[in-house]
Design a protein around this motif. Structure first.
Motif, PDB file in Angstrom:
ATOM      1  N   TYR A 163       0.721  -1.703   0.418  1.00 50.29           N
ATOM      2  CA  TYR A 163       0.278   0.021  -0.300  1.00 50.29           C
ATOM      3  C   TYR A 163       1.156   1.104   0.252  1.00 50.29           C
ATOM      4  N   ARG A 164       1.993   1.134   0.729  1.00 47.19           N
ATOM      5  CA  ARG A 164       3.251   2.610   0.903  1.00 47.19           C
ATOM      6  C   ARG A 164       3.446   2.461  -0.478  1.00 47.19           C
ATOM      7  N   LEU A 165       4.093   1.314  -0.952  1.00 44.32           N
ATOM      8  CA  LEU A 165       4.852   2.065  -2.495  1.00 44.32           C
ATOM      9  C   LEU A 165       3.711   2.274  -3.300  1.00 44.32           C
ATOM     10  N   LEU A 166       2.209   1.495  -3.027  1.00 46.66           N
ATOM     11  CA  LEU A 166       1.492   1.973  -4.519  1.00 46.66           C
ATOM     12  C   LEU A 166       1.016   3.530  -4.101  1.00 46.66           C
ATOM     13  N   LEU A 167       1.550   4.258  -2.616  1.00 45.26           N
ATOM     14  CA  LEU A 167       0.433   5.831  -2.612  1.00 45.26           C
ATOM     15  C   LEU A 167       1.947   6.335  -2.619  1.00 45.26           C
ATOM     16  N   THR A 168       3.470   5.856  -2.824  1.00 50.98           N
ATOM     17  CA  THR A 168       4.896   6.982  -2.718  1.00 50.98           C
ATOM     18  C   THR A 168       4.930   6.880  -4.685  1.00 50.98           C
ATOM     19  N   ASN A 169       4.825   5.216  -5.605  1.00 49.28           N
ATOM     20  CA  ASN A 169       4.199   5.752  -6.867  1.00 49.28           C
ATOM     21  C   ASN A 169       2.978   5.775  -7.402  1.00 49.28           C
ATOM     22  N   ALA A 170       2.272   6.259  -7.016  1.00 49.85           N
ATOM     23  CA  ALA A 170       0.730   6.406  -8.220  1.00 49.85           C
ATOM     24  C   ALA A 170       0.693   7.544  -8.784  1.00 49.85           C
ATOM     25  N   GLU A 171       1.518   8.245  -8.620  1.00 51.29           N
ATOM     26  CA  GLU A 171       1.264   9.653  -9.979  1.00 51.29           C
ATOM     27  C   GLU A 171       1.958   9.294 -11.029  1.00 51.29           C
ATOM     28  N   ASP A 172       3.412   8.362 -11.008  1.00 54.91           N
ATOM     29  CA  ASP A 172       3.594   7.318 -11.714  1.00 54.91           C
ATOM     30  C   ASP A 172       2.904   6.581 -12.518  1.00 54.91           C
ATOM     31  N   ILE A 173       2.015   5.657 -11.613  1.00 57.75           N
ATOM     32  CA  ILE A 173       1.564   4.501 -12.211  1.00 57.75           C
ATOM     33  C   ILE A 173       0.616   5.012 -12.726  1.00 57.75           C
ATOM     34  N   TYR A 174       0.206   5.961 -12.203  1.00 55.35           N
ATOM     35  CA  TYR A 174      -1.029   6.668 -13.091  1.00 55.35           C
ATOM     36  C   TYR A 174      -0.611   7.007 -14.403  1.00 55.35           C
ATOM     37  N   PHE A 175       0.380   8.044 -14.576  1.00 53.93           N
ATOM     38  CA  PHE A 175       1.188   8.795 -15.969  1.00 53.93           C
ATOM     39  C   PHE A 175       1.627   7.387 -16.996  1.00 53.93           C
ATOM     40  N   THR A 176       1.304   6.097 -16.607  1.00 53.81           N
ATOM     41  CA  THR A 176       2.260   5.106 -17.402  1.00 53.81           C
ATOM     42  C   THR A 176       0.685   4.535 -17.794  1.00 53.81           C
ATOM     43  N   ILE A 177      -0.111   4.903 -16.778  1.00 52.13           N
ATOM     44  CA  ILE A 177      -1.631   4.014 -17.724  1.00 52.13           C
ATOM     45  C   ILE A 177      -2.308   4.698 -18.408  1.00 52.13           C
ATOM     46  N   VAL A 178      -2.003   6.222 -18.827  1.00 53.50           N
ATOM     47  CA  VAL A 178      -2.857   7.035 -19.088  1.00 53.50           C
ATOM     48  C   VAL A 178      -1.532   7.055 -20.544  1.00 53.50           C
ATOM     49  N   SER A 179      -0.783   7.177 -20.608  1.00 53.89           N
ATOM     50  CA  SER A 179       0.273   7.268 -21.505  1.00 53.89           C
ATOM     51  C   SER A 179       0.406   5.759 -22.836  1.00 53.89           C
ATOM     52  N   PHE A 180      -0.760   4.746 -21.972  1.00 56.54           N
ATOM     53  CA  PHE A 180      -0.480   3.210 -22.780  1.00 56.54           C
ATOM     54  C   PHE A 180      -1.909   2.971 -23.590  1.00 56.54           C
ATOM     55  N   VAL A 181      -2.320   3.421 -22.169  1.00 55.27           N
ATOM     56  CA  VAL A 181      -4.067   3.618 -23.079  1.00 55.27           C
ATOM     57  C   VAL A 181      -4.515   4.518 -24.392  1.00 55.27           C
ATOM     58  N   LYS A 182      -3.523   5.723 -23.775  1.00 53.83           N
ATOM     59  CA  LYS A 182      -3.774   6.939 -24.750  1.00 53.83           C
ATOM     60  C   LYS A 182      -4.118   6.981 -26.234  1.00 53.83           C
ATOM     61  N   GLY A 183      -5.114   7.211 -26.796  1.00 53.82           N
ATOM     62  CA  GLY A 183      -5.209   6.840 -28.195  1.00 53.82           C
ATOM     63  C   GLY A 183      -5.706   5.264 -28.585  1.00 53.82           C
ATOM     64  N   ASN A 184      -5.952   4.583 -28.130  1.00 52.97           N
ATOM     65  CA  ASN A 184      -6.580   2.835 -28.259  1.00 52.97           C
ATOM     66  C   ASN A 184      -7.816   2.913 -27.420  1.00 52.97           C
ATOM     67  N   PHE A 185      -8.915   3.103 -28.442  1.00 54.84           N
ATOM     68  CA  PHE A 185     -10.236   3.111 -27.544  1.00 54.84           C
ATOM     69  C   PHE A 185     -10.828   1.649 -27.269  1.00 54.84           C
ATOM     70  N   ILE A 186      -9.834   0.937 -27.666  1.00 57.72           N
ATOM     71  CA  ILE A 186     -10.530  -0.664 -26.990  1.00 57.72           C
ATOM     72  C   ILE A 186      -9.598  -0.943 -25.835  1.00 57.72           C
ATOM     73  N   LEU A 187      -8.099  -0.368 -25.391  1.00 59.19           N
ATOM     74  CA  LEU A 187      -7.721  -0.391 -24.582  1.00 59.19           C
ATOM     75  C   LEU A 187      -8.480   0.845 -22.956  1.00 59.19           C
ATOM     76  N   THR A 188      -8.817   1.725 -23.542  1.00 63.31           N
ATOM     77  CA  THR A 188      -9.879   3.007 -23.312  1.00 63.31           C
ATOM     78  C   THR A 188     -11.044   2.442 -22.045  1.00 63.31           C
ATOM     79  N   ILE A 189     -11.485   1.679 -22.812  1.00 62.61           N
ATOM     80  CA  ILE A 189     -12.962   1.021 -22.903  1.00 62.61           C
ATOM     81  C   ILE A 189     -12.575   0.096 -21.365  1.00 62.61           C
ATOM     82  N   LEU A 190     -11.263  -0.739 -21.874  1.00 62.57           N
ATOM     83  CA  LEU A 190     -11.025  -1.856 -20.842  1.00 62.57           C
ATOM     84  C   LEU A 190     -10.733  -1.401 -19.528  1.00 62.57           C
TER      85      LEU A 190
END
Length: 96
Positions: free
Chosen positions: A40-67
């Motif tokens: 939990y602490r590791l996820l909280l510490t790295n939450a912003e990085d994880i979020y931006f990684t997911i957004v950059s991965f999903v960005k532009g792909n409709f199917i991944l956005t729906i998933l």
């Protein structure tokens, strides 16, 4: 009547193992709780990085956005089920 006596005798015989069993069960529960707290602490510490990684991965792909949104809905349903099963987990406790 004999059945209850045999159950009582069985419990008395197993009483000597109870303290060892409670010790090991407590050790396992404590280790798992500690592991969950660390994750939990590791996820909280790295939450912003994880979020931006997911957004950059999903960005532009409709199917991944729906998933991604389906995953968020499923997560919301799991949390709602936890709250329904154990309603006091949502109460914030602040000692006076």
């Amino acid at each position: 009547m004999e059945r209850s006596n045999s159950e009582t005798l069985h419990m008395l015989k197993e009483r000597g193992h109870l303290s060892r069993r409670l010790f090991f069960e407590g050790l396992i529960v404590g280790a798992l709780a500690g592991l969950i707290a660390i994750i939990y602490r590791l996820l909280l510490t790295n939450a912003e990085d994880i979020y931006f990684t997911i957004v950059s991965f999903v960005k532009g792909n409709f199917i991944l956005t729906i998933l991604w949104f389906m995953g968020l809905v499923i997560l919301g349903l799991v949390i709602a089920a936890f709250l329904k099963y154990e309603p006091y987990i949502s109460v914030w406790y602040s000692p006076s």
